[in-house]
Design a protein around this motif. Sequence first.
Motif: not given
Length: 134
Positions: A70-71, A112-127
């Motif tokens: 999903e987005p 933040l400038p997009s060139e300086n970051i990376r989205i390395t994960g998405v929260v897919s659940g919460i326990i």
Amino acid sequence: MKRIFIAGDAFSSRFFELPLDQDEELSLRPSIEVASYHVARFALIMQDDGLSGLGIFLGDALLISDFSMEPIKDRPVLIRQEGQFLVRIATDVNPVECLFTTTRPTDEPLLLPSENIRITGVVSGIISLSGNDV
């Protein structure tokens, strides 16, 4: 049921370090049991209340996946910048700059400038490990 290893603590208020490059060391860490349908690579334990407006409370385990079908707009994500990490809500993500927020009104949005970051994960659940109902 399956086990997800806890990689460390998560913060929305400040950047933190996370030893993600050594998967073999991750397997030596504590783990939590989750339903077998979860696709999370690891879990982080939330250490502040910056996402409480989303039902994520201090002490809850965030299940972090490498991708999302999903987005990611308006979802909590794991951001990496210069070897440090942060969990925030992806409010606006585009090729030039990205805006990340929390649900705490006192926190300033982080642009933040997009060139300086990376989205390395998405929260897919919460326990809920904190005793709060999710």
